[in-house]
Scaffold this motif. Structure first.
Motif, short mmCIF file in Angstrom:
data_model
loop_
_atom_site.label_atom_id
_atom_site.label_comp_id
_atom_site.label_asym_id
_atom_site.label_seq_id
_atom_site.Cartn_x
_atom_site.Cartn_y
_atom_site.Cartn_z
N LYS A 1 0.84 -1.21 0.00
CA LYS A 1 0.00 0.00 0.00
C LYS A 1 0.86 1.25 0.00
CE LYS A 1 -4.27 -1.44 2.20
NZ LYS A 1 -4.32 -2.10 3.50
N ASN A 2 0.72 2.03 -1.06
CA ASN A 2 1.40 3.33 -1.17
C ASN A 2 2.88 3.25 -0.82
OD1 ASN A 2 -1.55 3.88 0.27
ND2 ASN A 2 -1.14 5.04 -1.61
N THR B 1 6.73 3.65 -1.11
CA THR B 1 7.72 4.53 -1.72
C THR B 1 9.09 4.16 -1.19
OG1 THR B 1 6.16 6.34 -1.95
CG2 THR B 1 8.48 6.93 -1.96
N ASP C 1 5.09 5.49 -4.62
CA ASP C 1 3.67 5.36 -4.28
C ASP C 1 3.00 4.18 -4.99
OD1 ASP C 1 1.46 6.09 -2.85
OD2 ASP C 1 0.74 7.48 -4.38
N GLY D 1 4.72 3.98 3.28
CA GLY D 1 3.79 2.92 2.91
C GLY D 1 3.99 1.65 3.71
N SER E 1 0.98 0.66 -5.18
CA SER E 1 0.05 -0.21 -4.45
C SER E 1 -0.39 -1.35 -5.35
CB SER E 1 -1.21 0.57 -4.02
OG SER E 1 -0.85 1.67 -3.20
#
Ligand code: ATP
Ligand code: MG
Lengths: 400, 249
Positions: free
Chosen positions: B5-6, B8, B24, B61, B26
């Motif tokens: 999830k997200n 980076t 970013d 993330g 996902s």
């Protein structure tokens, strides 16, 4: 938790040994090399020392004499010596410098006359101090002078009806109350710590970098890290492995040294086998107890630096100051013939010098002993934790 | 099951400065599917997989593997994960069998289980003839098979392979893709990375297109075809790349 960590580190160690036993070159350097190298080294040094001694003792002494007629009785002694030959040199001083004659002897013009009148005539002996053969000839000539003096003295005493014993004012007797063990011990106290520290370090260095930095360099560490094994178990397993290997290396080195020192020709170099052969069991045990924490400290530092470094060359660069420090410690242990206050025993490296000296001189103090072990063990633990953290740090594992 | 999830990842290196390797991103890899990360060199594939396998930590993330957070419970993640990258090398002086024993023991398998698994995997990957040869004497394909067998010794249910067919001949590559498909049948979650379109097309159930660290599109091949109104994965890829100004054609 602790149990599985111990088990894991044993598995890591098992792997390291398996790889080691496949590595013929390292095995050879660890075992056969020290066993053969030291005896050969010491043996050849002894051999060459003997050869050069032989070469420097002239089989015939060539002497030029000025005013031989002034000293007929002395000349008679000289002529009776089978290995003394006379030269009719015109320029004796120059010939001496050119190594054509060994000695040039100048008698007082009225040598014998002065002797008869209870006087003290002069005898001047020229030699070449830069030529070993001439120096050895001088030594032999000094003996001849001594025996001549003794003869004359006997005659002079007899003339006055004095017994020779009259000249003996007192009879000094010197007794060395140390045992041969102790004398051997003091030699060992100088040499053994030096060799132990140096050898431990160099062995630990090559093995240590081989299992840390080169695992990174070769890319084999990644697979280890994606497995469940605890990072500390990896570090611990490697440290124990390096320690065992370094110890094996040191043991073989010492067996090699023992063999070398048993060879009589090496006795002139190192003071003979007394240096090693006479260390008692207690001293050995104490030595071992001190050595383990020292070694674990050295190894943990090497493993930390080896883990941090990207290449073996980089690691060797970082370890050079440590290497120099170790050599200084070794040399200092040969010279530092004094006792120090208790806190010195809490300075890493330095403490080991004095602890080992204490062991050899049989003056171990329990508290100092414990202090040494404690200091070095604490430092080991710190470096193990540091290295385990590095294994979790991607910046160190994937340095670009 | 993998859930990213997200995520980076930023590298701050003194030499190259600040690099946003993964930006970013996902996606999720479900049980019983093969998910492919498709992207050119430097897209951030290896970095993504390294984060999933706990070798690197995400800058931002979260990633969960089998429900465990990769940062908070890395050991539990590793327990259920088989990871393979081309930059992970094997000890040259050991044999595949010895390596399987070593890694099996590190995963706390009993020697009986290790022996049984070794039998199974080597049968499956056709490794029998070189099981007792030193890795240093093996060919690229044999080494890859050995590496795969090691990553599977503890029977993980999440499999993460970085460019698994890279540098392999067609036969060996086929063995590997068949293995992946078989593991899918066994309801495992499989994530692979590749820069080869045909691999993504043939092997993967769902594809994520990664460009300059960004996940540009995710879906089955059919979904992607529909979305971009193109039949060829290569065309879709270049369309995205042009949008991103990544490649000048
Ligand atoms: N440890 C690191 N430190 C700094 N930068 C890194 C590091 N690892 C990767 N990078 C950078 O991150 C970017 C993505 O790299 P990555 O290896 O993830 O790409 P990739 O998609 O696997 O490429 P390839 O197909 O070449 O394997 C690149 O620009 C790379 O230079
Ligand atoms: Mg890559």
């Amino acid at each position: 938790m602790m149990k599985s960590m111990f088990k894991d580190s044993m598995i890591i160690m098992w792997k390291e040994f398996k790889i080691l036993f496949r590595d013929r070159r390292t095995l050879f350097m660890m075992t056969v090399f020290p066993l053969a190298f030291l005896p050969i080294l010491f043996g050849s040094i002894g051999y060459f020392a003997r050869i050069s001694e032989k070469a420097n003792t002239p089989s015939a002494i060539i002497v030029a004499v000025k005013n031989p007629g002034a000293a007929p009785s002395f000349m008679k002694i000289l002529r009776s010596m089978p290995n003394v030959f006379f030269s009719n040199s015109v320029e004796p001083v120059k010939d001496l410098r050119d190594k054509k004659i060994h000695l040039y002897v100048e008698f007082d013009k009225d040598f014998e006359g002065k002797i008869m009148e209870d006087g003290a005539p002069s005898i001047k002996v020229f030699y070449n101090g830069a030529w070993e053969q001439s120096q050895n000839a001088l030594k032999i000539f000094e003996h001849i002078i001594d025996s001549y003096k003794a003869q004359i003295l006997d005659i002079r005493l007899a003339k006055r009806a004095i017994s020779r014993d009259y000249l003996k004012v007192l009879i000094p007797i010197f007794v060395d109350r140390s045992t041969p063990q102790e004398r051997g011990g003091s030699v060992a106290a100088m040499l053994v710590p030096y060799f132990i520290v140096i050898y431990l370090f160099s062995a630990a260095l090559s093995v240590g970098l081989g299992t840390t930095t080169s695992e990174k360099e070769k890319g084999t560490i990644g697979i280890l890290l994606v497995n469940q094994v605890d990072r500390s178990a990896i570090v611990f397993g490697k440290i124990v492995y390096i320690m065992v290997v370094a110890l094996i290396y040191v043991i073989f080195t010492f067996i090699g040294m023992y063999i070398a020192l048993k060879n009589p020709s090496s006795s002139m170099i190192m003071g003979g086998k007394a240096a090693l052969g006479k260390i008692g069991f207690l001293a050995l045990a104490q030595l071992f107890i001190i050595l383990l924490p020292l070694e674990s400290m050295i190894v943990s530092i090497i493993v930390a630096i080896g883990t941090f470094s990207k290449t073996v060359r980089e690691a060797t660069g970082y370890l050079t100051p440590l290497n120099i420090l170790v050599v200084i410690v070794g040399i200092a242990s040969m010279m530092a013939n004094f006792n120090v206050s208790w806190w010195t025993y809490s300075i890493p490296f330095v403490n080991t010098i004095f602890a080992m000296k204490d062991v050899f001189l049989n003056q171990v103090k329990f508290t100092n002993f414990i202090l040494v072990i404690l200091t070095n063990s604490i430092i080991t633990v710190l470096f193990v934790l540091l290295t385990a953290r590095m294994f979790n740090n991607e910046k160190i594992l994937f340095r670009v | 099951m993998i859930e990213a999830k997200n995520v980076t990842k930023i590298f701050d290196s003194r030499k190259k400065g600040r690099i946003v390797a993964v930006n970013d991103v996902s996606f999720e890899v479900r049980e019983g599917e093969i998910f492919g990360l498709l992207g050119p060199n430097g897209a951030g594939k290896t970095t993504s997989l390294r984060m999933i396998s706990t070798l690197m930590k995400p800058t931002k993330g979260t990633i969960r593997v089998n429900g465990f957070d990769v940062v908070k419970e890395p050991k539990k993640v590793r327990k259920g994960l088989g990871f393979l990258t081309s930059d992970m090398k094997l000890y040259e002086s050991l044999t595949p069998r010895e390596l399987l024993i070593f890694f099996g023991r590190l995963n706390h398998l009993s020697d009986d289980v290790i022996e049984q698994r070794t039998e199974e995997i080597s049968e499956y990957l056709d490794m029998k003839e070189f099981l007792d040869k030193k890795v240093g004497k093996l060919s690229t394909g044999m080494r890859q098979k050995a590496a795969i067998s090691i990553s599977l010794i503890h029977d993980p249910n999440v499999i993460v392979f970085d460019e698994p067919t890279n540098g392999l001949d067609v036969i060996t590559a086929h063995t590997v893709t068949e293995l992946l498909k078989d593991f899918k049948e066994r309801n495992k979650s499989i994530l692979i990375s590749t820069h080869v379109m045909s691999v993504a097309e043939k092997v993967c159930d769902r594809i994520g297109i990664l460009l300059k660290g960004k996940l540009k599109a995710v879906g089955t091949l059919d979904e992607l075809r529909e979305q971009f109104e193109m039949t060829d994965l290569e065309d879709i890829f270049f369309t995205l790349a042009r949008e991103d100004d990544e490649i000048h054609v």
